[in-house]
Motif scaffolding. Structure first.
Motif, PDB file in Angstrom:
ATOM      1  N   ALA A  46      42.393  41.674  40.384  1.00 12.04           N
ATOM      2  CA  ALA A  46      41.776  40.965  41.623  1.00 12.04           C
ATOM      3  C   ALA A  46      40.862  39.876  41.089  1.00 12.04           C
ATOM      4  O   ALA A  46      41.003  38.678  41.546  1.00 12.04           O
ATOM      5  CB  ALA A  46      41.225  42.041  42.568  1.00 12.04           C
ATOM      6  N   PHE A  47      40.028  40.174  40.246  1.00 14.20           N
ATOM      7  CA  PHE A  47      38.915  39.518  39.598  1.00 14.20           C
ATOM      8  C   PHE A  47      39.665  38.129  39.137  1.00 14.20           C
ATOM      9  O   PHE A  47      39.546  36.856  39.244  1.00 14.20           O
ATOM     10  CB  PHE A  47      38.046  39.902  38.571  1.00 14.20           C
ATOM     11  N   LEU A  48      40.730  38.522  37.976  1.00 12.83           N
ATOM     12  CA  LEU A  48      41.419  37.411  37.539  1.00 12.83           C
ATOM     13  C   LEU A  48      42.025  36.449  38.205  1.00 12.83           C
ATOM     14  O   LEU A  48      42.359  35.178  38.007  1.00 12.83           O
ATOM     15  CB  LEU A  48      42.257  38.105  36.085  1.00 12.83           C
ATOM     16  N   CYS A  49      42.973  37.201  39.112  1.00 11.37           N
ATOM     17  CA  CYS A  49      43.923  36.393  39.926  1.00 11.37           C
ATOM     18  C   CYS A  49      42.880  35.674  40.901  1.00 11.37           C
ATOM     19  O   CYS A  49      43.292  34.380  41.176  1.00 11.37           O
ATOM     20  CB  CYS A  49      44.706  37.199  40.957  1.00 11.37           C
ATOM     21  N   THR A  50      42.081  35.958  41.513  1.00 14.07           N
ATOM     22  CA  THR A  50      41.103  35.306  42.386  1.00 14.07           C
ATOM     23  C   THR A  50      40.372  34.045  41.482  1.00 14.07           C
ATOM     24  O   THR A  50      40.358  32.850  41.942  1.00 14.07           O
ATOM     25  CB  THR A  50      39.956  36.036  42.939  1.00 14.07           C
ATOM     26  N   GLN A  51      40.048  34.204  40.411  1.00 14.38           N
ATOM     27  CA  GLN A  51      39.615  33.199  39.368  1.00 14.38           C
ATOM     28  C   GLN A  51      40.465  32.169  39.341  1.00 14.38           C
ATOM     29  O   GLN A  51      40.187  30.756  39.131  1.00 14.38           O
ATOM     30  CB  GLN A  51      38.999  33.762  38.214  1.00 14.38           C
ATOM     31  N   ALA A  52      41.895  32.624  39.143  1.00  8.33           N
ATOM     32  CA  ALA A  52      42.786  31.506  38.653  1.00  8.33           C
ATOM     33  C   ALA A  52      43.158  30.467  39.900  1.00  8.33           C
ATOM     34  O   ALA A  52      43.410  29.731  39.655  1.00  8.33           O
ATOM     35  CB  ALA A  52      43.996  32.262  38.420  1.00  8.33           C
ATOM     36  N   VAL A  53      42.835  31.158  41.314  1.00 10.44           N
ATOM     37  CA  VAL A  53      43.464  30.411  42.369  1.00 10.44           C
ATOM     38  C   VAL A  53      42.200  29.348  42.992  1.00 10.44           C
ATOM     39  O   VAL A  53      42.612  28.591  43.638  1.00 10.44           O
ATOM     40  CB  VAL A  53      44.086  31.261  43.392  1.00 10.44           C
ATOM     41  N   LEU A  54      41.106  29.941  42.759  1.00 14.51           N
ATOM     42  CA  LEU A  54      40.053  29.403  43.389  1.00 14.51           C
ATOM     43  C   LEU A  54      39.795  27.782  43.184  1.00 14.51           C
ATOM     44  O   LEU A  54      39.447  27.283  43.949  1.00 14.51           O
ATOM     45  CB  LEU A  54      38.782  30.128  42.857  1.00 14.51           C
ATOM     46  N   PRO A  55      39.884  27.202  41.664  1.00 14.66           N
ATOM     47  CA  PRO A  55      39.992  25.955  41.755  1.00 14.66           C
ATOM     48  C   PRO A  55      40.712  25.083  42.548  1.00 14.66           C
ATOM     49  O   PRO A  55      40.348  24.160  43.118  1.00 14.66           O
ATOM     50  CB  PRO A  55      40.090  25.835  40.167  1.00 14.66           C
ATOM     51  N   GLY A  56      42.091  25.385  42.781  1.00 15.93           N
ATOM     52  CA  GLY A  56      42.894  24.863  43.664  1.00 15.93           C
ATOM     53  C   GLY A  56      42.555  24.879  45.066  1.00 15.93           C
ATOM     54  O   GLY A  56      42.446  24.040  45.719  1.00 15.93           O
ATOM     55  N   MET A  57      41.821  25.934  45.559  1.00 10.46           N
ATOM     56  CA  MET A  57      41.592  26.353  46.825  1.00 10.46           C
ATOM     57  C   MET A  57      40.365  25.349  46.959  1.00 10.46           C
ATOM     58  O   MET A  57      40.087  24.692  48.260  1.00 10.46           O
ATOM     59  CB  MET A  57      41.200  27.802  47.186  1.00 10.46           C
ATOM     60  N   ARG A  58      39.451  25.109  46.085  1.00 14.18           N
ATOM     61  CA  ARG A  58      38.237  24.460  46.428  1.00 14.18           C
ATOM     62  C   ARG A  58      38.643  22.952  46.512  1.00 14.18           C
ATOM     63  O   ARG A  58      37.918  22.137  47.210  1.00 14.18           O
ATOM     64  CB  ARG A  58      37.266  24.591  45.269  1.00 14.18           C
ATOM     65  N   ALA A  59      39.482  22.614  45.486  1.00 17.16           N
ATOM     66  CA  ALA A  59      39.995  21.009  45.418  1.00 17.16           C
ATOM     67  C   ALA A  59      40.564  20.730  46.850  1.00 17.16           C
ATOM     68  O   ALA A  59      40.624  19.632  47.370  1.00 17.16           O
ATOM     69  CB  ALA A  59      40.895  20.924  44.283  1.00 17.16           C
ATOM     70  N   ARG A  60      41.361  21.636  47.431  1.00 19.09           N
ATOM     71  CA  ARG A  60      42.071  21.432  48.712  1.00 19.09           C
ATOM     72  C   ARG A  60      41.200  21.823  50.017  1.00 19.09           C
ATOM     73  O   ARG A  60      41.358  21.602  51.209  1.00 19.09           O
ATOM     74  CB  ARG A  60      43.318  22.310  48.937  1.00 19.09           C
ATOM     75  N   ARG A  61      39.952  22.349  49.648  1.00 18.24           N
ATOM     76  CA  ARG A  61      39.079  22.783  50.599  1.00 18.24           C
ATOM     77  C   ARG A  61      39.447  23.752  51.575  1.00 18.24           C
ATOM     78  O   ARG A  61      39.216  23.609  52.740  1.00 18.24           O
ATOM     79  CB  ARG A  61      38.134  21.201  51.190  1.00 18.24           C
ATOM     80  N   TRP A  62      40.265  24.471  51.147  1.00 18.87           N
ATOM     81  CA  TRP A  62      40.861  25.616  52.108  1.00 18.87           C
ATOM     82  C   TRP A  62      41.578  26.658  51.245  1.00 18.87           C
ATOM     83  O   TRP A  62      42.103  26.299  50.065  1.00 18.87           O
ATOM     84  CB  TRP A  62      42.034  24.950  53.027  1.00 18.87           C
ATOM     85  N   GLY A  63      41.504  27.616  51.750  1.00 18.43           N
ATOM     86  CA  GLY A  63      42.336  28.657  51.026  1.00 18.43           C
ATOM     87  C   GLY A  63      41.662  30.192  51.507  1.00 18.43           C
ATOM     88  O   GLY A  63      40.361  30.206  52.271  1.00 18.43           O
ATOM     89  N   ARG A  64      42.396  31.401  51.463  1.00 21.36           N
ATOM     90  CA  ARG A  64      41.908  32.562  51.946  1.00 21.36           C
ATOM     91  C   ARG A  64      42.099  33.678  50.537  1.00 21.36           C
ATOM     92  O   ARG A  64      43.162  33.667  50.335  1.00 21.36           O
ATOM     93  CB  ARG A  64      42.704  33.050  53.014  1.00 21.36           C
TER      94      ARG A  64
END
Length: 88
Positions: A46-64
């Motif tokens: 869970a930690f590794l997957c979250t860490q991997a998707v977070l940059p894209g979510m932050r760049a798009r300013r949206w994600g869950r």
């Protein structure tokens, strides 16, 4: 894994962390290797997957990110201490 998914399907807006493994074993028979494997699947993934998707979510300013657990987090359960500890 995340790069492959994004290549095939596009960016990831929602991540559901739902991986889990459990080996029914008594504490006396539980090895350190099995304890480590349970924590790696149930927590570290869970930690590794979250860490991997977070940059894209932050760049798009949206994600869950949705983290699922187990009722085993509430008490001793039948599976074993290694499983219960990884679900708290």
């Amino acid at each position: 894994m995340i790069a492959d998914i994004e290549r095939r399907l596009g960016h990831i807006d929602i991540l559901v962390n739902n991986a889990g493994t459990a080996t029914m074993i008594d504490l006396d028979d539980l090895t350190e290797a099995e304890f480590d494997r349970t924590l790696a699947v149930n927590l570290k993934s869970a930690f590794l997957c979250t860490q991997a998707v977070l940059p894209g979510m932050r760049a798009r300013r949206w994600g869950r990110v949705v983290n699922l657990s187990s009722a085993a987090a509430r008490g001793p359960g039948l599976v074993g201490i290694h499983y219960n500890a990884s679900k708290v």
